[in-house]
Design a protein around this motif. Structure first.
Motif, PDB file in Angstrom:
ATOM      1  N   ASP A  55       0.835  -1.213   0.000  1.00  0.00           N
ATOM      2  CA  ASP A  55       0.000   0.000   0.000  1.00  0.00           C
ATOM      3  C   ASP A  55       0.863   1.253   0.000  1.00  0.00           C
ATOM      4  O   ASP A  55       0.583   2.223  -0.733  1.00  0.00           O
ATOM      5  CB  ASP A  55      -0.926  -0.005   1.218  1.00  0.00           C
ATOM      6  N   HIS A  56       1.922   1.249   0.825  1.00  0.00           N
ATOM      7  CA  HIS A  56       2.815   2.408   0.883  1.00  0.00           C
ATOM      8  C   HIS A  56       3.521   2.608  -0.462  1.00  0.00           C
ATOM      9  O   HIS A  56       3.680   3.753  -0.920  1.00  0.00           O
ATOM     10  CB  HIS A  56       3.843   2.201   2.004  1.00  0.00           C
ATOM     11  N   ARG A  69      -1.408  -5.321 -17.415  1.00  0.00           N
ATOM     12  CA  ARG A  69      -1.368  -5.125 -15.965  1.00  0.00           C
ATOM     13  C   ARG A  69      -0.424  -6.142 -15.336  1.00  0.00           C
ATOM     14  O   ARG A  69      -0.536  -7.339 -15.586  1.00  0.00           O
ATOM     15  CB  ARG A  69      -2.765  -5.303 -15.389  1.00  0.00           C
ATOM     16  N   PRO A  70       0.540  -5.686 -14.503  1.00  0.00           N
ATOM     17  CA  PRO A  70       1.459  -6.638 -13.861  1.00  0.00           C
ATOM     18  C   PRO A  70       0.744  -7.506 -12.820  1.00  0.00           C
ATOM     19  O   PRO A  70      -0.269  -7.095 -12.247  1.00  0.00           O
ATOM     20  CB  PRO A  70       2.512  -5.736 -13.207  1.00  0.00           C
ATOM     21  N   ALA A  79       7.762  -2.470 -14.128  1.00  0.00           N
ATOM     22  CA  ALA A  79       6.653  -3.242 -14.697  1.00  0.00           C
ATOM     23  C   ALA A  79       5.636  -2.315 -15.367  1.00  0.00           C
ATOM     24  O   ALA A  79       5.102  -2.630 -16.446  1.00  0.00           O
ATOM     25  CB  ALA A  79       5.986  -4.067 -13.600  1.00  0.00           C
ATOM     26  N   PHE A  80       5.370  -1.177 -14.751  1.00  0.00           N
ATOM     27  CA  PHE A  80       4.412  -0.227 -15.358  1.00  0.00           C
ATOM     28  C   PHE A  80       4.980   0.405 -16.630  1.00  0.00           C
ATOM     29  O   PHE A  80       4.249   0.621 -17.604  1.00  0.00           O
ATOM     30  CB  PHE A  80       4.048   0.871 -14.357  1.00  0.00           C
ATOM     31  N   CYS A 105      -0.122   5.366  -7.817  1.00  0.00           N
ATOM     32  CA  CYS A 105      -0.927   4.440  -8.598  1.00  0.00           C
ATOM     33  C   CYS A 105      -1.960   3.792  -7.689  1.00  0.00           C
ATOM     34  O   CYS A 105      -1.853   3.842  -6.464  1.00  0.00           O
ATOM     35  CB  CYS A 105      -0.065   3.380  -9.265  1.00  0.00           C
ATOM     36  N   ASP A 106      -2.936   3.193  -8.312  1.00  0.00           N
ATOM     37  CA  ASP A 106      -3.992   2.511  -7.570  1.00  0.00           C
ATOM     38  C   ASP A 106      -3.627   1.043  -7.440  1.00  0.00           C
ATOM     39  O   ASP A 106      -3.079   0.440  -8.363  1.00  0.00           O
ATOM     40  CB  ASP A 106      -5.326   2.656  -8.304  1.00  0.00           C
ATOM     41  N   LYS A 107      -3.921   0.486  -6.271  1.00  0.00           N
ATOM     42  CA  LYS A 107      -3.628  -0.929  -6.062  1.00  0.00           C
ATOM     43  C   LYS A 107      -4.411  -1.815  -7.031  1.00  0.00           C
ATOM     44  O   LYS A 107      -4.011  -2.949  -7.311  1.00  0.00           O
ATOM     45  CB  LYS A 107      -3.946  -1.305  -4.609  1.00  0.00           C
ATOM     46  N   LYS A 108      -5.504  -1.274  -7.571  1.00  0.00           N
ATOM     47  CA  LYS A 108      -6.292  -2.047  -8.527  1.00  0.00           C
ATOM     48  C   LYS A 108      -5.556  -2.215  -9.852  1.00  0.00           C
ATOM     49  O   LYS A 108      -5.941  -3.057 -10.670  1.00  0.00           O
ATOM     50  CB  LYS A 108      -7.630  -1.343  -8.766  1.00  0.00           C
TER      51      LYS A 108
END
Length: 416
Positions: free
Chosen positions: A292-293, A341-342, A334-335, A300-303
């Motif tokens: 989360d951090h 999406r990774p 990765a992004f 970015c969003d965790k989604k």
């Protein structure tokens, strides 16, 4: 003690020498004791022959042989004494630290055979009536000089071993000082005793520590000044660019200043890792909290990440900020370089991040080398992301692995 330690090898060598020398002394002692008993037996037999074959006064001959007739009871000597040697016609007895010879009536055949084996001339004792005689050895014999030599030699060996260990102990202190130096203590100063090679090495080590400490202080001062002097104009330039009207030149200036700020931060991180000034504050955290951090830092969003794995409550003992940086670099790559999406797979023993993209060239899969421009292009970074990530994981005792499978670049953090 380390099995490859010099002190251990020297101790084993001295133990072997000590045991060998004492074994040789024991063999020599047994040999000389055997010789003494042979000589003692010869005098006993000569004296016994004089007693049985001659009449009158033969004290002078016995005195020359260092023998005298004893008035001890043969039964007491045979029952209470210690038998040294047994012959067919007599026994050598040790009684109260003295040696005696007690005659025993032998059969004629055995007596003749014994005389022949010991090369003594037969005498008429076997042919006349036997009278039991006890004779005593008067020749002085002491093992004190022999054992004194053994004790002296052993003492010299032990003293030399203690002296050698004492001379080598500064090596242990020097090793401890090097370990402290590796952990960041550059202000050590070891005492110098003597003029031997170890003392000279210690003296040179002290000089090296002083030089490294001064160089480290100068480097830190230089970096602080450089970062301060460079960040100030970058910040002013970035603020000035924001004040311009919207145009292509404004966007270009903002990209240039952002790029310069990014490069300074990358250089600062790499310098901290290479100098070993970044220390770990290890504590237990839930991996999802670190994730989360990391997403907050990346904005970015965790989604945007597909999280899989049954062990979502994984607890890791890490430095929170450092481990978040390592995970941020992997997610950032990765992004940037993925066409989808990774996927993040959380297991009990590893964490694996996979993304669709071109495979990493073989020459760039060594993460211990910075400036990997093939995977991280010069437009996006210096290639320090994977280098810093690998350095952080190594500091934690983890391992970064890479493999390419079914069009997916997979980076695995092995925790155990």
């Amino acid at each position: 003690m380390n099995k490859h330690s010099i002190l251990r090898l020297i101790s084993l060598f001295f133990l072997f020498i000590f045991a060998l020398i004492n074994a040789l002394f024991w063999i020599a002692h047994q040999y000389f004791l055997e010789q003494h008993q042979e000589e003692q037996l010869r005098r006993f037999l000569l004296a016994e022959g004089l007693i049985h074959l001659r009449s009158g006064n033969f004290d002078h001959e016995l005195q020359q042989l260092m023998i005298r007739v004893s008035f001890h009871s043969p039964n007491i000597l045979l029952n209470e004494g210690t038998t040294v040697r047994t012959l067919p016609f007599g026994k050598m007895i040790e009684y109260h630290q003295k040696h005696y010879f007690v005659t025993i009536p032998p059969p004629k055949m055995l007596f003749d055979r014994m005389n022949h084996e010991h090369k003594y001339e037969p005498h008429p004792i076997a042919h006349r009536e036997f009278n039991q005689v006890v004779i005593e050895d008067l020749a002085p014999y002491s093992t004190l000089p022999f054992w004194s030599i053994i004790i002296l030699v052993d003492l010299l060996i032990l003293l030399f071993f203690a002296y050698l260990v004492r001379k080598l102990l500064p090596l242990q202190r020097l090793k401890d000082a090097i370990i402290h130096f590796k952990e960041g203590d550059t202000h050590l100063k070891m005492a110098i005793n003597g003029q031997d090679e170890i003392a000279q090495i210690t003296q040179e080590f002290n000089l090296v520590l002083q030089k490294i400490a001064s160089m480290k202080e100068a480097r830190s001062l230089f970096l602080r000044n450089v970062l301060h002097e460079l960040k100030t104009p970058i910040m002013k330039g970035s603020l000035s660019a924001d004040c311009l009207d919207s145009s292509e030149d404004k966007e270009r200036l903002k990209r240039i200043f952002n790029r310069m700020d990014y490069l300074l931060n990358e250089f600062s991180k790499m310098e901290q890792f290479s100098s070993g000034e970044w220390y770990l504050n290890l504590q237990e955290y839930r991996f999802v909290d670190i994730l989360d951090h990391t997403c907050d830092v990346l904005l970015c969003d965790k989604k945007d990440i597909t999280v899989k794995g049954e062990d979502s409550a994984l607890i890791v003992k890490v430095d929170f900020e450092l481990f978040a940086i390592a995970l941020k670099n992997l997610l950032d790559n990765a992004f940037k370089y993925s066409r989808s999406r990774p996927t993040l797979l959380i297991l009990s023993h590893s964490i694996e991040l996979c993304s669709l993209g071109e495979p990493l060239p073989d020459e760039n899969r060594t993460f211990s080398k910075p400036f990997n421009r093939t995977y991280e292009s010069s437009m996006n970074g210096l290639g320090l992301g994977l280098y810093i990530t690998n350095a952080i994981l190594l500091k934690h005792g983890f391992k970064l692995e890479y493999h390419y499978l079914a069009g997916m670049n997979c980076f695995r953090i092995r925790l155990h």
